[in-house]
Design a protein around this motif. Structure first.
Motif, PDB file in Angstrom:
ATOM      1  N   ASP A   1       0.778  -1.401   0.022  1.00  0.00           N
ATOM      2  CA  ASP A   1       0.017  -0.162  -0.032  1.00  0.00           C
ATOM      3  C   ASP A   1       0.970   1.294   0.000  1.00  0.00           C
ATOM      4  N   LEU A   2       1.970   1.264   0.399  1.00  0.00           N
ATOM      5  CA  LEU A   2       3.105   2.181   0.477  1.00  0.00           C
ATOM      6  C   LEU A   2       3.576   2.508  -1.066  1.00  0.00           C
ATOM      7  N   ALA A   3       3.668   1.360  -1.850  1.00  0.00           N
ATOM      8  CA  ALA A   3       3.813   1.574  -3.087  1.00  0.00           C
ATOM      9  C   ALA A   3       2.810   2.076  -3.654  1.00  0.00           C
ATOM     10  N   ALA A   4       1.598   1.965  -3.473  1.00  0.00           N
ATOM     11  CA  ALA A   4       0.537   2.492  -4.320  1.00  0.00           C
ATOM     12  C   ALA A   4       0.166   3.977  -3.789  1.00  0.00           C
ATOM     13  N   ILE A   5       0.340   4.397  -2.548  1.00  0.00           N
ATOM     14  CA  ILE A   5       0.426   5.666  -2.428  1.00  0.00           C
ATOM     15  C   ILE A   5       1.884   6.660  -3.087  1.00  0.00           C
ATOM     16  N   SER A   6       2.864   6.009  -3.081  1.00  0.00           N
ATOM     17  CA  SER A   6       3.931   6.593  -3.896  1.00  0.00           C
ATOM     18  C   SER A   6       3.684   6.840  -5.434  1.00  0.00           C
ATOM     19  N   VAL A   7       2.793   5.963  -5.713  1.00  0.00           N
ATOM     20  CA  VAL A   7       2.211   6.229  -7.081  1.00  0.00           C
ATOM     21  C   VAL A   7       1.330   7.377  -7.357  1.00  0.00           C
ATOM     22  N   VAL A   8       0.549   7.525  -6.093  1.00  0.00           N
ATOM     23  CA  VAL A   8      -0.438   8.693  -6.112  1.00  0.00           C
ATOM     24  C   VAL A   8       0.505   9.979  -5.933  1.00  0.00           C
ATOM     25  N   PHE A   9       1.479   9.908  -5.650  1.00  0.00           N
ATOM     26  CA  PHE A   9       2.505  11.136  -5.596  1.00  0.00           C
ATOM     27  C   PHE A   9       2.831  11.264  -6.891  1.00  0.00           C
ATOM     28  N   ILE A  10       3.544  10.090  -7.423  1.00  0.00           N
ATOM     29  CA  ILE A  10       3.859  10.294  -8.855  1.00  0.00           C
ATOM     30  C   ILE A  10       2.813  10.985  -9.817  1.00  0.00           C
ATOM     31  N   ALA A  11       1.529  10.480  -9.745  1.00  0.00           N
ATOM     32  CA  ALA A  11       0.576  11.082 -10.522  1.00  0.00           C
ATOM     33  C   ALA A  11       0.248  12.397 -10.474  1.00  0.00           C
TER      34      ALA A  11
END
Length: 266
Positions: A234-244
């Protein structure tokens, strides 16, 4: 001819290597966020969107993201008037010690960020405002303000003084000249600097870590607190949100200003 081909292949070899090095962390995080397993792995153990659903239902991550948005908004709102007026002044007028001011603007990059953070923590602690969000936004504005000033200065330096002189000869008062001539001319720099300040404040970690408490952590601090125990997908997923969010800002910048103008301003 052979020498030209050799230079071409060597150049593209370096370019390709640089692109791979820059994109590899993003690709790894993106792939790990879609894993179907319960442990962060790359290549992913199957494909699933469950971790994006998990972060959407995690109230602590949601609240921390909202706090980060508030901090970034405060930083941007503070930076726009201060950075715009300072950038115009440095570009248009003969300011005393202008060269010294330009060098002074480099201080946030020469002083270690931990030093700036501790100094702000002591100042804000004496004011009794530690743990609130608005001091974090102001601190982010102080640290990153040179980016805003440089963006506006680059736009203001291309403004012809004859336009304001012509408006003055037509009887336009100073405020009207500023609103209808100067401000539209530097608007690309203002937009560029504002988006940059927003993204920098959204991702700010160290200053946020020093200025917030356990009840008002921002998203980078929340992620840091989570990875101290275990790194989950889930931390990788929230990092992708930052990238987005960063990608959306770049797309918005290209739409409003144009990346060619932004790159020339740098």
């Amino acid at each position: 001819m052979t020498g030209s081909k050799s230079k071409f292949f060597v150049l593209w070899a370096f370019v390709t290597t640089a692109l791979l090095m820059l994109s590899a962390p993003t690709v790894v995080v993106l792939g790990a966020s879609f894993t179907a397993g319960n442990i962060i792995t790359f290549p992913p153990d199957g494909l699933s969107l469950k971790w994006y659903g998990a972060i959407a239902q995690a109230s602590d991550l949601r609240q921390a993201f909202v706090r980060s948005l508030i901090v970034a908004t405060i930083c941007t709102l503070v930076s726009i008037p201060v950075g715009t007026l300072a950038g115009i002044a440095l570009a248009k007028y003969r300011v005393r010690f202008a060269r010294s001011i330009q060098i002074y603007l480099l201080l946030p990059f020469t002083i270690p960020l931990i030093g700036s953070g501790i100094g702000m923590m002591l100042v804000l602690g004496n004011m009794g405002v530690l743990g609130k969000l608005w001091p974090v936004g102001i601190a982010c504005a102080v640290i990153n303000l040179p980016f805003m000033i440089w963006a506006v200065t680059a736009s203001a330096s291309n403004l012809s003084p004859d336009l304001e002189l012509a408006a003055a000869n037509c009887g336009a008062p100073p405020l009207q000249r500023f609103l209808y001539i100067t401000l539209p001319a530097v608007l690309p720099g203002v937009i560029t600097g504002s988006l940059l300040m927003f993204i920098l404040a959204l991702n700010e970690f160290l200053v946020s870590l020093l200025l917030v408490d356990a009840r008002s952590v921002t998203l980078p601090v929340q992620i840091y607190n989570s990875i101290r125990s275990i790194i989950t997908p889930d931390l990788a997923a929230i990092s992708v949100v930052f990238i987005a969010c960063a990608g959306l800002a770049i797309a918005l910048l290209d739409r409003l200003v144009g990346l060619d103008i932004f790159l020339k301003s740098k």
